[in-house]
Design a protein around this motif. Structure first.
Motif, PDB file in Angstrom:
ATOM      1  N   GLY A   1      16.306   7.456 -27.053  1.00 22.41           N
ATOM      2  CA  GLY A   1      15.902   6.489 -28.074  1.00 22.41           C
ATOM      3  C   GLY A   1      14.408   6.231 -28.116  1.00 22.41           C
ATOM      4  N   HIS A   2      13.716   6.613 -27.045  1.00 23.74           N
ATOM      5  CA  HIS A   2      12.271   6.374 -27.020  1.00 23.74           C
ATOM      6  C   HIS A   2      11.473   7.646 -27.251  1.00 23.74           C
ATOM      7  N   THR A   3      12.071   8.551 -28.022  1.00 22.49           N
ATOM      8  CA  THR A   3      11.346   9.717 -28.512  1.00 22.49           C
ATOM      9  C   THR A   3      10.504   9.243 -29.699  1.00 22.49           C
TER      10      THR A   3
ATOM     11  N   LEU B   1       6.411  -0.975 -34.126  1.00 23.98           N
ATOM     12  CA  LEU B   1       6.413  -1.272 -32.684  1.00 23.98           C
ATOM     13  C   LEU B   1       7.845  -1.238 -32.146  1.00 23.98           C
ATOM     14  N   CYS B   2       7.996  -0.602 -30.968  1.00 21.28           N
ATOM     15  CA  CYS B   2       9.306  -0.501 -30.332  1.00 21.28           C
ATOM     16  C   CYS B   2       9.385  -1.523 -29.191  1.00 21.28           C
ATOM     17  N   GLY B   3      10.600  -1.880 -28.799  1.00 18.48           N
ATOM     18  CA  GLY B   3      10.805  -2.806 -27.685  1.00 18.48           C
ATOM     19  C   GLY B   3      10.170  -2.320 -26.390  1.00 18.48           C
ATOM     20  N   CYS B   4       9.942  -1.010 -26.279  1.00 20.55           N
ATOM     21  CA  CYS B   4       9.375  -0.445 -25.044  1.00 20.55           C
ATOM     22  C   CYS B   4       7.862  -0.563 -25.019  1.00 20.55           C
ATOM     23  N   GLY B   5       7.253  -0.987 -26.127  1.00 24.47           N
ATOM     24  CA  GLY B   5       5.797  -1.154 -26.161  1.00 24.47           C
ATOM     25  C   GLY B   5       5.076  -0.037 -26.894  1.00 24.47           C
TER      26      GLY B   5
ATOM     27  N   GLY C   1       6.715   3.782 -33.099  1.00 25.04           N
ATOM     28  CA  GLY C   1       7.348   4.893 -33.800  1.00 25.04           C
ATOM     29  C   GLY C   1       8.459   5.599 -33.043  1.00 25.04           C
ATOM     30  N   CYS C   2       9.016   4.953 -31.997  1.00 23.03           N
ATOM     31  CA  CYS C   2      10.178   5.538 -31.316  1.00 23.03           C
ATOM     32  C   CYS C   2      11.345   5.571 -32.299  1.00 23.03           C
ATOM     33  N   VAL C   3      12.278   6.484 -32.059  1.00 26.77           N
ATOM     34  CA  VAL C   3      13.446   6.568 -32.936  1.00 26.77           C
ATOM     35  C   VAL C   3      14.207   5.240 -32.930  1.00 26.77           C
TER      36      VAL C   3
HETATM   37 ZN   LIG Z   1      10.474   2.895 -27.508  1.00 26.25          ZN
END
Ligand SMILES: [Zn+2]
Length: 314
Positions: free
Chosen positions: A156-158, A166-170, A173-175
């Protein structure tokens, strides 16, 4: 154990389900106590349903959404539960007096699908679970692939769009930030705010939902809602591209798509993902040899897989 619901099964050694219990998770930000007590009580009740005692269990396996250390049983970061560094395994062993094994939720779902579901007997398989976030799992050479540090499967963090949302991981543009149900809800809300007509708000009011759940999406599709159709198509294109990237790298026998949308919409969700993926395979020969299918075990995949993980580790 998810941020929305908690589903427990008791199985025998072949994975045959003897009892099922499900309830809503009692999420209380910053306080893991109620959920730990709830998990223990669900384990006791599901045993009762199967006419067993907790002491009859060989082990308990749990798949938790988030960053989990299977060796220590600590849930390091679970945003959906509001947890950081919760020693879930240890606490439950104290409460239940039986060995408890903790793993990531999609890792156990991959195991469930590999043992009994859509990836049964596959030597290589990929699981992609689309929900609040997007999680992944891998089977290589017939076995769950955990990687060198045990962190494999963060599909999911590709990053698919540089400088994207912004993604939850910081990262951006992550999927997960582009095609999860959370991302779809953000895009639908933005379209409505920009003045586009949609029945989503109405459906949510009628059904008393505060989030755009899979059932809301299903109802909006039934009403031919243009906004939802467009947002879903975009998510499916991105997921199809992701599947193509993964297949181009690993060439698995099967890709299993799971989560609420796959469960409800089945091939209406998975079909367009498969189409995009087939178009984007580098090796076009025998595309159909790579099966891209919806999860077979549905919402039980995680719980059944967790039982198999517990049996293999105990
Ligand atoms: Zn991510």
């Amino acid at each position: 154990l998810g941020g929305t619901s908690l589903l427990a099964v008791v199985t025998d050694q072949r994975g045959e389900v003897l009892g099922v219990e499900e309830e809503r998770t009692l999420v209380e930000k910053g306080n893991p106590e109620p959920i730990i007590r709830q998990v223990a009580s669900v384990v006791r009740r599901v045993c009762k349903k199967a006419k067993l005692k907790v002491a009859d269990l060989e082990a308990v396996g749990i798949g938790a959404a988030g960053a989990v250390d299977p060796k220590t049983g600590i849930v390091h970061l679970a945003p959906n539960l509001g947890w950081t560094d919760v020693p879930l395994g240890h606490e439950l062993e104290k409460a239940l007096k039986v060995d408890v094994f903790i793993d990531n939720d999609v890792t156990v779902a991959m195991v469930g699908e590999h043992e009994q579901g859509a990836a049964k007997r596959a030597q290589s398989a990929i699981a992609i679970w689309v929900g609040t976030g997007i999680g992944g799992g891998l089977v290589l050479k017939g076995k769950l692939h955990r990687g060198g540090r045990g962190c494999a499967g963060e599909i999911g963090h590709t990053v698919m769009v540089f400088d994207g949302p912004l993604c939850g991981c910081g990262r951006r543009g992550c999927v997960e930030a582009l095609a999860s149900r959370t991302a779809m809800e953000r895009d639908v809300r933005a379209a409505i705010e920009a003045g586009q007509q949609s029945v989503v708000t109405e459906i949510m009011e009628e059904t008393g939902k505060t989030r755009m759940t899979s059932s809301v999406i299903e109802k909006a599709l039934a009403a031919n809602d243009a906004v939802v159709v467009e947002v879903l198509n975009k998510a499916q294109r991105i997921l199809g591209s992701l599947v193509a990237n993964l297949v181009n790298t690993l060439d698995p026998e099967v890709v299993v798509i799971g989560g609420g949308l796959a469960e409800r919409l089945e091939d209406r969700f998975v079909g367009p993902i498969r189409e995009t993926a087939y178009q984007e395979f580098i090796q076009k020969n025998a595309c159909e040899k790579v099966r891209i299918v919806a999860s077979k075990l549905g919402d039980r995949a995680g719980a059944v897989g967790a039982a198999f993980v517990a049996m293999s580790r105990s």
